[in-house]
Design a protein around this motif. Sequence first.
Motif, PDB file in Angstrom:
ATOM      1  N   ALA A 188       0.892  -1.355   0.130  1.00  0.00           N
ATOM      2  CA  ALA A 188      -0.058  -0.129  -0.004  1.00  0.00           C
ATOM      3  C   ALA A 188       0.892   1.245  -0.015  1.00  0.00           C
ATOM      4  CB  ALA A 188      -1.059  -0.193   1.227  1.00  0.00           C
ATOM      5  N   SER A 189       2.280   1.213   0.814  1.00  0.00           N
ATOM      6  CA  SER A 189       2.863   2.338   0.764  1.00  0.00           C
ATOM      7  C   SER A 189       3.414   2.593  -0.613  1.00  0.00           C
ATOM      8  CB  SER A 189       4.140   1.988   1.626  1.00  0.00           C
ATOM      9  OG  SER A 189       5.108   3.148   1.558  1.00  0.00           O
TER      10      SER A 189
ATOM     11  N   GLY B 222      -0.597   8.374  -5.322  1.00  0.00           N
ATOM     12  CA  GLY B 222      -1.218   9.103  -4.515  1.00  0.00           C
ATOM     13  C   GLY B 222      -2.158   8.335  -3.336  1.00  0.00           C
ATOM     14  N   PRO B 223      -2.445   9.155  -2.228  1.00  0.00           N
ATOM     15  CA  PRO B 223      -2.932   8.424  -1.160  1.00  0.00           C
ATOM     16  C   PRO B 223      -4.207   8.027  -1.433  1.00  0.00           C
ATOM     17  CG  PRO B 223      -2.919  10.992  -0.828  1.00  0.00           C
ATOM     18  CD  PRO B 223      -2.017  10.637  -2.063  1.00  0.00           C
ATOM     19  N   ARG B 224      -5.072   8.340  -2.556  1.00  0.00           N
ATOM     20  CA  ARG B 224      -6.313   7.796  -2.998  1.00  0.00           C
ATOM     21  C   ARG B 224      -6.252   6.832  -4.241  1.00  0.00           C
ATOM     22  NH1 ARG B 224     -10.869   8.674  -0.293  1.00  0.00           N
ATOM     23  NH2 ARG B 224     -12.240   9.021  -2.155  1.00  0.00           N
ATOM     24  N   TRP B 225      -5.164   6.204  -4.034  1.00  0.00           N
ATOM     25  CA  TRP B 225      -4.828   5.115  -5.093  1.00  0.00           C
ATOM     26  C   TRP B 225      -5.891   4.106  -5.323  1.00  0.00           C
ATOM     27  CZ3 TRP B 225      -5.103   0.060  -3.641  1.00  0.00           C
ATOM     28  CH2 TRP B 225      -4.796  -0.112  -2.265  1.00  0.00           C
ATOM     29  N   PRO B 226      -6.987   3.604  -4.499  1.00  0.00           N
ATOM     30  CA  PRO B 226      -7.967   2.725  -4.878  1.00  0.00           C
ATOM     31  C   PRO B 226      -8.741   3.354  -5.707  1.00  0.00           C
ATOM     32  CG  PRO B 226      -7.591   2.918  -2.382  1.00  0.00           C
ATOM     33  CD  PRO B 226      -6.626   4.099  -2.873  1.00  0.00           C
TER      34      PRO B 226
ATOM     35  N   ASN C 200      -7.845   5.490  -8.226  1.00  0.00           N
ATOM     36  CA  ASN C 200      -7.039   5.939  -9.404  1.00  0.00           C
ATOM     37  C   ASN C 200      -7.468   4.967 -10.746  1.00  0.00           C
ATOM     38  OD1 ASN C 200      -4.658   5.763 -11.325  1.00  0.00           O
ATOM     39  ND2 ASN C 200      -4.115   7.553 -10.133  1.00  0.00           N
ATOM     40  N   ASP C 201      -7.887   5.454 -11.485  1.00  0.00           N
ATOM     41  CA  ASP C 201      -8.594   4.933 -12.791  1.00  0.00           C
ATOM     42  C   ASP C 201      -7.304   4.056 -13.422  1.00  0.00           C
ATOM     43  OD1 ASP C 201     -11.191   5.237 -12.239  1.00  0.00           O
ATOM     44  OD2 ASP C 201     -11.359   6.993 -13.649  1.00  0.00           O
ATOM     45  N   ALA C 202      -6.377   4.884 -13.601  1.00  0.00           N
ATOM     46  CA  ALA C 202      -5.074   4.349 -14.443  1.00  0.00           C
ATOM     47  C   ALA C 202      -4.418   3.034 -13.671  1.00  0.00           C
ATOM     48  CB  ALA C 202      -4.000   5.330 -14.378  1.00  0.00           C
ATOM     49  N   PHE C 203      -4.381   3.146 -12.201  1.00  0.00           N
ATOM     50  CA  PHE C 203      -3.924   1.981 -11.735  1.00  0.00           C
ATOM     51  C   PHE C 203      -5.115   0.772 -11.682  1.00  0.00           C
ATOM     52  CE2 PHE C 203      -4.449  -0.336  -7.309  1.00  0.00           C
ATOM     53  CZ  PHE C 203      -3.464  -1.233  -7.700  1.00  0.00           C
ATOM     54  N   ARG C 204      -6.260   1.075 -11.572  1.00  0.00           N
ATOM     55  CA  ARG C 204      -7.255   0.198 -11.709  1.00  0.00           C
ATOM     56  C   ARG C 204      -7.370  -0.599 -13.088  1.00  0.00           C
ATOM     57  NH1 ARG C 204     -13.270   1.955  -9.326  1.00  0.00           N
ATOM     58  NH2 ARG C 204     -12.638   2.830  -7.488  1.00  0.00           N
ATOM     59  N   ARG C 205      -7.004   0.040 -14.137  1.00  0.00           N
ATOM     60  CA  ARG C 205      -6.793  -0.520 -15.540  1.00  0.00           C
ATOM     61  C   ARG C 205      -5.738  -1.536 -15.401  1.00  0.00           C
ATOM     62  NH1 ARG C 205      -8.771   4.809 -17.373  1.00  0.00           N
ATOM     63  NH2 ARG C 205      -6.707   5.505 -17.567  1.00  0.00           N
TER      64      ARG C 205
END
Length: 220
Positions: A62-63, A70-74, A76-81
């Motif tokens: 998670a770190s 960023g702290p709101r990574w859950p 973040n659409d780019a990460f989810r994809r």
Amino acid sequence: MAAYDALRRALSAERLSTYERIASTCNPDVTAESLYLWNMRMCGALMMPVHLCEVVIRNAAASVLARQHGPRWPWNDAFRRRLPASSSAFARTALEQAACRATSTSEIVANLPMVFWQQLFTCRFDSTLWIPALNGVLRHAPSAHPSVIRKAMHVDIGRIRNLRNRIAHHEPILERDIGADLAAIGRLIHARCPHTLGWLQRHERATTVLAASPLLGKRR
């Protein structure tokens, strides 16, 4: 014998058949009952190191995600994809479901399953997560290329996840290499924090219970 028969009826013949099979290969003083009792004690003792390992590794991952997305990574659409979405690798679905129910990142971290964290330790995240950031959050890992460390950690996490699932489903673990399980837990925790590993080693009971295994030196 009557007491064991009652136990066998309560637990089921199918459940005790594994222990009876193993007992049949041991000296006469090793019984299915003694093996079952030790298996329960071993499972209980392992929960502390497994617990600590899972929390340490998910917090480390998670770190990394917070550093990169960023702290709101859950959310973040780019990460989810980038997450796998197949039925056999449901990381994206797990995160989307958690993000719909929770309002804070810490709540999501606490509720995502261990398989989600293991799936982060795959090669698809080498360039975006582990090569840029592994040395910062897992600075005590062995000296090697981040992709090599990440691959080894993926294997260790998979081993501990399998152990955790067997314990959770009350399955036999007495034929596992529990010493190797504890070594994998040690490697994972040490990579993040040697102090935390030392704290665990001062308080855990799994090593003591393992040393008292009724199988040690009792196989025919």
